[in-house]
Write an enzyme that holds these catalytic residues in place. Sequence first.
Site, PDB file in Angstrom:
ATOM      1  N   SER A   7       1.442  20.259  -6.642  1.00  0.00           N
ATOM      2  CA  SER A   7       2.488  21.047  -7.302  1.00  0.00           C
ATOM      3  C   SER A   7       2.466  21.072  -8.823  1.00  0.00           C
ATOM      4  CB  SER A   7       3.863  20.576  -6.838  1.00  0.00           C
ATOM      5  OG  SER A   7       4.103  21.087  -5.569  1.00  0.00           O
TER       6      SER A   7
ATOM      7  N   SER B 294       4.736  23.651  -6.431  1.00  0.00           N
ATOM      8  CA  SER B 294       6.159  23.915  -6.528  1.00  0.00           C
ATOM      9  C   SER B 294       6.700  23.862  -7.963  1.00  0.00           C
ATOM     10  CB  SER B 294       6.923  22.927  -5.646  1.00  0.00           C
ATOM     11  OG  SER B 294       6.764  21.609  -6.138  1.00  0.00           O
TER      12      SER B 294
ATOM     13  N   LYS C  14      11.353  19.635 -14.717  1.00  0.00           N
ATOM     14  CA  LYS C  14      11.496  20.146 -13.345  1.00  0.00           C
ATOM     15  C   LYS C  14      12.810  19.658 -12.752  1.00  0.00           C
ATOM     16  CE  LYS C  14       8.831  20.498  -8.999  1.00  0.00           C
ATOM     17  NZ  LYS C  14       7.621  20.037  -8.288  1.00  0.00           N
TER      18      LYS C  14
HETATM   19  N1  GLN Z   1       2.428  22.805  -1.527  1.00  0.00           N
HETATM   20  C1  GLN Z   1       2.521  21.426  -1.155  1.00  0.00           C
HETATM   21  C2  GLN Z   1       3.710  21.232  -0.254  1.00  0.00           C
HETATM   22  O1  GLN Z   1       4.369  22.171  -0.006  1.00  0.00           O
HETATM   23  C3  GLN Z   1       2.617  20.566  -2.359  1.00  0.00           C
HETATM   24  C4  GLN Z   1       3.960  20.504  -2.904  1.00  0.00           C
HETATM   25  C5  GLN Z   1       4.106  19.481  -3.990  1.00  0.00           C
HETATM   26  O2  GLN Z   1       3.131  18.977  -4.525  1.00  0.00           O
HETATM   27  N2  GLN Z   1       5.368  19.153  -4.261  1.00  0.00           N
HETATM   28  O3  GLN Z   1       3.977  20.173   0.210  1.00  0.00           O
END
Ligand code: GLN
Length: 425
Positions: free
Chosen positions: A129, A105, A30
């Site tokens: 995410s 994400s 990532k």
């Molecule tokens: N969707 C969540 C957020 O926007 C989780 C994102 C993540 O785990 N990086 O914060």
Amino acid sequence: MEDRYNAYLLRSDEPGGSMGPLAGRTVAVKDNISTAGLETTCGSRILKGYVPPYDAHVVTLLREAGAAINGKTNMDEFGMGSTTENSGFGPTLNPVDPTRVPGGSSGGSAAAVAAGLAELALGTDTGGSIRCPAAFCGIVGLKPTYGRVSRYGLVAYANSLETIGPMARTVGDVSALYRVISRHDPRDTTMQGRPYEHDPAPTVAGRRIGVPAEFFGEGVDSRVATRVEEAIETLSACGATIVPVSMPSMASALAAYYVTCTSEASSNLARYDGVRYGPGGETARPWHEAFTDVRGSHFGEEVRRRILLGTFALSAGYYGKYYGKAQTARANVAADFERLFGTIDLLAGPTMPTVAYRLGELADPLSMYLADILTVPANLAGVPAISVPCGEVDGLPVGLQLMGRMFDDEAVIDAAAAYEAEATA
Ligand code: GLN
């Protein structure tokens, strides 16, 4: 192989080693994880062109294990989102159905694995995410216990919530990657120094699995719920005892999460000012004008929204009303887990309330936030949680989420392996 889903922001053909537990195996990383010599943008235009001078601890470990890092994957900008549509470089498409999002994400990492472009991938999970895109793309993803994988070299979004973790097609591969990345690192002082050295034993016999009613509440698609209930029956058939339980703290978990993560983000993202990080502006201007221009024109809308929210929540006079309260709600979530884990070994429920959305379907930010309700509790409490595929609804994958006690990632992996073995038998 061609990247038809925009899974990667950068591809690389590092050969990997001939020795080590991951010798020659391809791993997608990532893009918020630092890689020396490979551009690292966090999916943000503000970091376009930034090449880290050092490797994240997990990347050093991958290289030592012989892995072939084959690129950096697309993501919601700085990890803020649940669809990968908030990337500054265009969305990733879901390989199962390219009219749909891969989740986020870590959508690029999940898509890379689902499309067969990488055998394994690293994602990060601040509020779901890793688990969300694993569920939407039909792969396995683990959010380890907080403190079990070094965050050294991970570009911070919300430090107290996030962990790096493994993604792959099978529980066995997730476990193999986890073994490599969990080695102790003195540079991350939140690490607890309990490396994961486990070989999965696919068994849940004798385990008590709690099923919180709140995980099947309003907003959870009934067809998704049915698949997950069937999966829980399978665990029961494997010898687990299923116990209906309740987690009242879920009522304020989402609010606690969004106040906490935006507050931490507002502080973490202050460094992108065009001086320390980010494109430099003209020099002969008042600093606050140059600062405002760079941040205003290079951060995406969601990132700016969260910086504003977090700055507000932390401001004098409001701190007690928002941040302070959020920490109380967070403590309640942790207390709920602790109470349940007094008598229960694991908790089970859906990973996501629905299957993958169509591109553009979650246009308003609030509905995007609501999608995280089932994943944020594990981050608020720091406990391990995995998503493992458990069938389909209209041809789209559904994820079964299993959560465990702090530092009992082994039990979570074993239960997921038991389910997987039974489901694929
Ligand atoms: N969707 C969540 C957020 O926007 C989780 C994102 C993540 O785990 N990086 O914060």
